[in-house]
Write a protein that holds these residues in place. Structure first.
Motif, PDB file in Angstrom:
ATOM      1  N   LYS A 183     111.760  28.443 -22.544  1.00  0.00           N
ATOM      2  CA  LYS A 183     112.813  27.534 -22.984  1.00  0.00           C
ATOM      3  C   LYS A 183     112.218  26.171 -23.310  1.00  0.00           C
ATOM      4  N   SER A 184     112.989  25.379 -24.019  1.00  0.00           N
ATOM      5  CA  SER A 184     112.569  24.008 -24.294  1.00  0.00           C
ATOM      6  C   SER A 184     113.814  23.160 -24.511  1.00  0.00           C
ATOM      7  N   SER A 219     116.544  28.794 -25.656  1.00  0.00           N
ATOM      8  CA  SER A 219     115.688  29.724 -24.942  1.00  0.00           C
ATOM      9  C   SER A 219     115.408  30.881 -25.882  1.00  0.00           C
ATOM     10  N   THR A 268     126.962  25.416 -26.439  1.00  0.00           N
ATOM     11  CA  THR A 268     125.855  26.332 -26.139  1.00  0.00           C
ATOM     12  C   THR A 268     126.297  27.739 -26.525  1.00  0.00           C
ATOM     13  N   LEU A 291     114.928  33.390 -30.857  1.00  0.00           N
ATOM     14  CA  LEU A 291     115.801  32.683 -29.924  1.00  0.00           C
ATOM     15  C   LEU A 291     116.905  33.604 -29.423  1.00  0.00           C
ATOM     16  N   ASP A 302     106.994  28.351 -19.646  1.00  0.00           N
ATOM     17  CA  ASP A 302     107.427  27.240 -20.520  1.00  0.00           C
ATOM     18  C   ASP A 302     106.263  26.274 -20.751  1.00  0.00           C
ATOM     19  N   SER A 319     112.234  21.978 -30.151  1.00  0.00           N
ATOM     20  CA  SER A 319     113.428  22.224 -30.971  1.00  0.00           C
ATOM     21  C   SER A 319     113.161  21.858 -32.429  1.00  0.00           C
ATOM     22  N   SER A 342     109.681  35.152 -22.089  1.00  0.00           N
ATOM     23  CA  SER A 342     110.874  34.311 -22.250  1.00  0.00           C
ATOM     24  C   SER A 342     110.509  32.887 -21.886  1.00  0.00           C
TER      25      SER A 342
END
Lengths: 389, 495
Positions: free
Chosen positions: A145-146, A135, A67, A173, B445, A160, A143
């Motif tokens: 994320k996935s 993220s 990461t 990102l 999200d 992604s 902001s």
């Protein structure tokens, strides 16, 4: 002179985007800017420089995941993984020299944004197949994320995949989690010498259709190369089996050992075999492997001076053409034929890239869908506007 | 399980809708009687049942296109269905929605060995693809345990996995292209026999989109050559922790097994009683590790795995000596769910994924929860990629047990997310985990995901009530709030 804004963390990044949104400012999103020669030229109000959001967040070799922050240089990632005998299996190319820049530049996230992949694309996939989660900030200054950090994840849409290959046009990102794999102990290469293009592609397809786990199949003029990777006894056995399988190709055979192989495949990865003049126009074609030679043959009828080599068993063709005002885009795309595939203009002067479609134009329904997808992330078209034209 | 309220206006127009469908799909392709629709009232998440408005079984792409266009124009909802084997309720009918079955799209259209791919219709079963090519030594890699019944179209919708994902990937890594019908009736092709997309990777987005974005009418899959050989190693450990430790050690040593499965003591006991695979009954944790490739490599890796296991205190180390024995080692694992079904009236199968390094902790915490909820849990899972399948044992006839089982399940999934994992590794969200999405995702999200949905389906007509706990209207989601006259943030470096 365009000004630059350089956030230092995810929170500043979000603020920067929110500010751009409020101000109606378009952003040229960059890591190190090593690929700015790729895609349509843009005319943005401001550069958004991500190199300040850099560093490894977490690396657990036994989890096969790293990461890291978006601005982390590729060479830092590669050095880190090498310490633990691991690698990015999609073999991201270093396109710096091809684009007339220094080697060793660029970020991992930059490679992901271009969905780049080297010779191992065949067996290991592209960047898209290795991005586990991220993220970032969308064009609304939010902001989000996935994905995640785990190998298997079907929770929600697989954003992604969408972000990989989006050339920075959907979201900015700040952090990614990427799958890594053990590096092979050994790498050896079987060379078939003197095959013509059609015979070479037949041999490569036969090798890939065998159980001998070929992880690279490239054809350079006069030289067809098949890569085998793994533990020593396995590589040895497969090399022998591959020689037997391809005996009736009639080609003279030779081998490259581990060190020579690494150099050879790095060159293929980085498009070094094209000996084209610096002003030559470079195209990349993705096609069904068996169609490769026919596409190049059609092209040669109209442009006898074309230089070509094949990777991905014939499914990836790198082309160099003499300079021209329109990069011969209609001729190159016309040569694709009806079996599918696409051509991307990888190198041409800015004026030429501004004048012709750099990415393969899509049918109307698909183009409209892609445009709605862009809007769903970046409704005001702040990020890299027009780059994917 | 709360589903969106039925639209009385649609129910009132049922006769018109059936007639319109009959005009598109002639003959027996439209089913509107209760008896005929009965087989479609649920999928493999059979605790939840619902009759659809009407069932339609088109045979051509033109019919699918006309149906979706009709639904778009008339604002009628549609639930697409492959073989109905979803474990998350992905194809559970909705009372005011057409059920669009793709079972008649069951042909293998083309096999291209040179380019190592096959073009198939979405109703072909997963195993059917392999069956069509195995005589030439090829196969299709993803192998969900329902592979004999589940359809390729369903696999695309759910991004299905299987026991070999660690080495060979999920469905998404094994697709080259699809043909897709949008709600407008437009037919688009994504990918083909070549690699990667010329634009956004919509093939990647479609894979695992649970039938919410479009209807797949053709699939081009990658074919792989069967490995020269495969052997399985059976490893028994005195503790679950030692077994989990061994999993990490194998991967850290640079070995990526074709499959690496773990079973706890109760699962071993059930499986052994059911199929007699010869599992060690004294083991607290059992691993099955499969290695495939050239014989010399497999032999080499088997040795190394055995050494690593012994170093971690394995009390049983058995290597399959022939294909028959390898199949026997797997027989217990493959029969584990029905075997557990023998000792309980009902069980609930969960599907969270966690980082491998947290396995031991997660298993221990699950045992604690088991005491709290007063329900047994049995664990059978894909240890190699951290994908858990805890089975909660309960009796559905006891409402209190059912309630406790649901709470226990939700607690386990919350635990998965807390340790850095996710709600579902391969079964999908569907209706089953829909209301837990907020545990893993923020509202932002989820809004971003819904906006993507709006790009495909602006009226939320496709597979309603699935995946998202709360749907927001696309018009509302599309608004951009701009705060004018704000000063640029002064503390961010700029030059």
């Amino acid at each position: 002179m365009t000004s630059t804004i350089k956030p230092r963390d995810a929170s500043e990044l979000r603020q920067a985007v929110e500010w751009a949104l409020n101000d109606g400012t378009t952003l040229d999103v960059r890591g190190q800017g090593s690929k700015i020669g790729l895609g349509k030229p843009m005319n943005c109000d401001q550069v958004l420089d991500l190199s300040g959001i850099s560093g490894i967040v977490d690396y657990a070799p036994e989890e096969l995941v790293v990461t890291l922050r978006a601005g982390t240089p590729m060479r830092d990632v590669e050095a880190l993984l090498a310490q633990r005998n691991q690698m990015l299996a999609f073999e991201p190319p270093d396109l710096g020299p091809l684009l007339g820049r220094e080697a060793g530049q660029g970020t991992l996230v930059g490679a992901v944004m271009g969905n780049l992949a080297g010779p191992r694309r065949l067996s290991a996939g592209a960047a898209r197949d290795h991005l586990l989660g991220f993220s970032g900030v969308n064009g609304r200054g939010e902001s989000f994320k996935s994905g995640g950090k785990v190998m298997k994840n079907v929770t929600g849409y697989d954003l992604s995949k969408l972000l990989a290959g989006s050339w920075g046009t959907l979201a900015v990102l700040d952090q990614v989690s990427v799958k890594v794999l053990p590096a092979p102990d050994q790498t050896r290469t079987l060379l078939l010498l003197g095959l013509d293009e059609a015979a070479a592609v037949r041999a490569m397809c036969a090798a890939l259709g065998s159980p001998h786990e070929v992880s690279g199949a490239a054809h350079l003029p006069g030289k067809t190369a098949l890569r085998l990777e793994g533990v020593a006894p396995s590589v040895e056995a497969r090399l022998k089996a591959l020689r037997e399988l391809l005996a009736d190709s009639g080609a003279k055979m030779a081998e490259l050992g581990t060190l020579e192989s690494r150099v050879f495949w790095r060159e293929v990865r980085d498009v070094a075999p094209l000996k084209a003049a610096p002003e030559a126009v470079i195209w990349k074609i993705s096609c069904p492997p068996t169609e490769g030679p026919a596409i190049v043959a059609r092209l040669k009828v109209q442009r006898p001076g074309v230089e070509a080599f094949y990777d991905w068993s014939g499914g990836l063709i790198w082309l160099a053409l003499p300079p021209s005002a329109d990069a011969d885009h209609a001729i190159v795309r016309g040569a694709l034929g009806a079996k599918g595939g696409h051509a991307t203009l990888m190198r041409a002067p800015q004026a030429v890239r501004a004048a012709v479609p750099v990415f393969q134009p899509q049918p109307a329904a698909l183009a409209a869908l892609a445009s709605r997808v862009k809007e769903s992330f970046d409704p005001k078209r702040l990020f890299n506007p027009g780059r994917m034209g | 399980m709360q589903m969106p309220p039925l639209d009385p206006a649609i129910l009132a127009r049922r006769g018109d809708i059936v007639a319109a469908l009959r005009a598109i799909v002639p003959g027996e392709g439209v089913i509107d009687d209760l008896e005929g629709m009965r087989p479609y009232e649920c999928d493999a998440l059979s605790a939840y049942r619902q009759m659809p408005l009407v069932v339609v079984l088109p045979e051509t792409v033109a019919q699918v296109s006309a149906i979706l266009r009709y639904c778009q124009d008339n604002k009628v909802k549609v639930v697409p269905r492959g073989a109905g084997t979803s474990l998350s309720g992905g194809s559970m009918p909705v009372g005011d929605a057409i059920l669009l079955g793709l079972g008649k799209f069951n042909r293998v259209l083309e096999i291209d060995y040179a380019n190592r791919c096959a073009r198939v219709q979405p109703g072909v079963t997963n195993l059917g693809v392999t069956k069509a090519v195995e005589h030439e030594g090829f196969y299709y890699a993803p192998d969900p345990s329902s592979q004999i019944a589940c359809s390729i179209g369903g696999n695309v919708a759910e991004n299905s996995g299987g026991v070999h994902c660690l080495k060979y990937g999920l469905t998404t890594n094994n697709l080259l292209g699809i043909e897709l019908v949008l709600m407008t009736g437009e037919v688009v092709r994504l990918g083909g026999k070549h690699l990667d997309s010329e634009g956004y990777d919509l093939l990647g987005v479609m894979t695992g989109s649970e039938g919410l974005l479009g209807v797949v009418t053709e699939v081009t899959v990658r074919l792989l050559r069967k490995p020269a050989t495969a052997r399985a190693v059976l490893l028994g450990f005195p503790t679950e922790a030692a077994a989990a430790d061994c999993v990490a050690a194998v991967i850290a040593s640079g070995i990526i097994p074709a499959g690496m499965e773990m079973m706890d003591k109760d699962a071993v006991k059930c499986a052994e009683a059911y199929v007699g695979a010869g599992y060690p009954l004294d083991a607290e944790g059992l691993l099955i590790v499969e290695l495939d490739g050239p014989p010399v490599e497999v032999d080499y890796l088997v040795e190394r795995v055995a050494e690593i296991a012994k170093g971690r205190g394995a009390t049983t180390v058995r290597v399959s000596n022939d294909e028959q024995e390898r199949v026997l080692f797997w027989a217990g694992r493959k029969a584990a769910f029905p075997a557990v079904g023998q000792i309980t009236p009902d069980y609930m199968c969960l599907d969270g994924s966690v980082p491998r390094g947290r396995l031991v902790e997660v298993l221990a915490e699950m045992r604690e929860m088991s005491k709290q909820h007063r329900l047994r849990v049995v664990n059978v899972f894909h240890a190699g990629d951290g994908n858990l399948h805890p089975l909660i044992l309960f009796d559905a006839n006891d409402p209190d047990e059912l309630r406790r089982a649901e709470e226990f399940g939700a607690d386990i999934l919350r635990l998965c997310v807390r340790v850095g994992g996710v709600l579902t590794g391969e079964h999908g969200v569907g209706i089953e985990k829909r209301d837990l999405m907020g545990v893993q995702f923020t509202e932002i999200d989820l809004d971003q995901q819904m906006r993507l949905k709006c790009a495909f389906d602006p009226d939320h007509l496709l597979n309603p009530g699935k995946v998202f706990p709360q749907l927001r209207r696309c018009a509302e989601l599309g608004r951009v709030v701009v705060h004018h006259n704000k000063l640029p943030f002064p503390d961010i470096p700029r030059f």
